[in-house]
Design a protein around this motif. Sequence first.
Motif, short mmCIF file in Angstrom:
data_model
loop_
_atom_site.label_atom_id
_atom_site.label_comp_id
_atom_site.label_asym_id
_atom_site.label_seq_id
_atom_site.Cartn_x
_atom_site.Cartn_y
_atom_site.Cartn_z
N LEU A 1 -8.61 12.74 152.77
CA LEU A 1 -9.01 13.30 153.64
C LEU A 1 -10.63 12.78 153.17
CD1 LEU A 1 -7.64 16.52 154.67
CD2 LEU A 1 -7.56 14.70 156.53
N LEU A 2 -10.91 13.15 151.92
CA LEU A 2 -12.27 13.10 151.70
C LEU A 2 -12.70 11.85 151.50
CD1 LEU A 2 -12.81 15.19 148.93
CD2 LEU A 2 -14.30 16.07 151.29
N VAL A 3 -11.86 10.90 151.76
CA VAL A 3 -12.22 9.52 151.42
C VAL A 3 -12.39 8.61 152.95
CG1 VAL A 3 -11.33 7.11 151.00
CG2 VAL A 3 -11.64 9.13 149.23
N LYS A 4 -11.59 9.27 153.81
CA LYS A 4 -11.31 8.85 155.06
C LYS A 4 -12.58 9.53 156.59
CE LYS A 4 -8.64 8.53 158.94
NZ LYS A 4 -6.83 8.59 159.24
N TYR A 5 -13.49 10.83 155.58
CA TYR A 5 -13.83 11.62 156.30
C TYR A 5 -14.65 12.08 155.55
CZ TYR A 5 -10.63 11.16 159.78
OH TYR A 5 -9.51 11.50 160.39
N PRO A 6 -16.06 11.45 154.85
CA PRO A 6 -16.45 11.67 153.27
C PRO A 6 -17.22 13.46 153.91
CG PRO A 6 -17.36 9.65 153.56
CD PRO A 6 -16.62 10.51 155.18
N ALA A 7 -17.69 14.25 153.04
CA ALA A 7 -17.93 15.42 153.35
C ALA A 7 -19.96 15.57 152.69
CB ALA A 7 -17.92 16.78 151.52
N PRO A 8 -19.88 16.47 154.08
CA PRO A 8 -21.23 16.54 154.14
C PRO A 8 -22.88 16.45 152.71
CG PRO A 8 -21.62 17.85 154.74
CD PRO A 8 -20.16 16.83 154.48
N ASN A 9 -23.40 16.21 152.38
CA ASN A 9 -24.39 16.35 150.93
C ASN A 9 -24.31 17.40 150.39
OD1 ASN A 9 -25.89 16.76 148.93
ND2 ASN A 9 -27.27 15.38 149.44
N ALA B 1 -17.88 24.93 154.94
CA ALA B 1 -17.12 24.95 156.31
C ALA B 1 -16.35 23.81 156.19
CB ALA B 1 -18.00 25.30 157.71
N TYR B 2 -16.46 22.69 155.64
CA TYR B 2 -16.27 21.16 156.09
C TYR B 2 -15.29 21.18 155.02
CZ TYR B 2 -15.67 16.14 156.64
OH TYR B 2 -15.47 14.68 156.75
N MET B 3 -15.27 21.82 153.86
CA MET B 3 -14.45 21.52 152.92
C MET B 3 -13.12 22.67 153.19
SD MET B 3 -15.19 19.19 150.75
CE MET B 3 -14.08 19.08 149.50
N ASN B 4 -14.04 23.62 154.26
CA ASN B 4 -12.61 24.30 154.62
C ASN B 4 -11.75 24.16 155.38
OD1 ASN B 4 -13.06 26.77 152.32
ND2 ASN B 4 -14.33 27.95 154.13
N ASN B 5 -12.59 23.61 156.80
CA ASN B 5 -11.85 22.26 157.33
C ASN B 5 -10.89 21.78 157.18
OD1 ASN B 5 -11.51 21.75 159.76
ND2 ASN B 5 -12.71 20.49 160.35
N LEU B 6 -11.22 20.73 155.95
CA LEU B 6 -10.03 19.62 155.25
C LEU B 6 -8.75 20.30 154.65
CD1 LEU B 6 -12.64 17.09 154.06
CD2 LEU B 6 -11.23 17.22 156.03
N LYS B 7 -9.68 21.60 153.79
CA LYS B 7 -8.19 22.55 153.08
C LYS B 7 -7.51 22.82 154.65
CE LYS B 7 -7.74 25.80 149.70
NZ LYS B 7 -8.28 26.83 148.29
#
Length: 124
Positions: free
Chosen positions: A86-94, A104-110
């Motif tokens: 998921l991190l490769v497909k949808y990179p996280a913000p800085n 928030a983004y990492m919690n959403n991916l999790k």
Amino acid sequence: MIVSKMKGAIYMKTITYSQVGDYQIPNLMANEPILNSHYARLRYQYLKNNHPGHLFALKAKNQLNQHLKEIEVQAQERMETMMQQLLVKYPAPNKENNQMKWVAYMNNLKSIANEVILKEIINN
């Protein structure tokens, strides 16, 4: 009677029964306490609520902990690989500039990965 093999030898175990009304119920005790990790607890609750016969069979064969450990390992491995994908497909913000956005983004991916694990491994 249960026959079990340990290191080439055969050991006989006797099963005792308790009388409950008109029925004799086997007194089954697990050798180890039930595995108490996140995915193992979820799997145990799923089996308890939806497949009590399968849960009873696992307990009777004394394979419940082995089953729960396998589920836990599979789920953890799947979580790691899915998060990487998921991190490769949808990179996280800085992370340095937008810490709260990153969390928030990492919690959403999790949570996305967790839903897939629940569907594919736990509730299957």
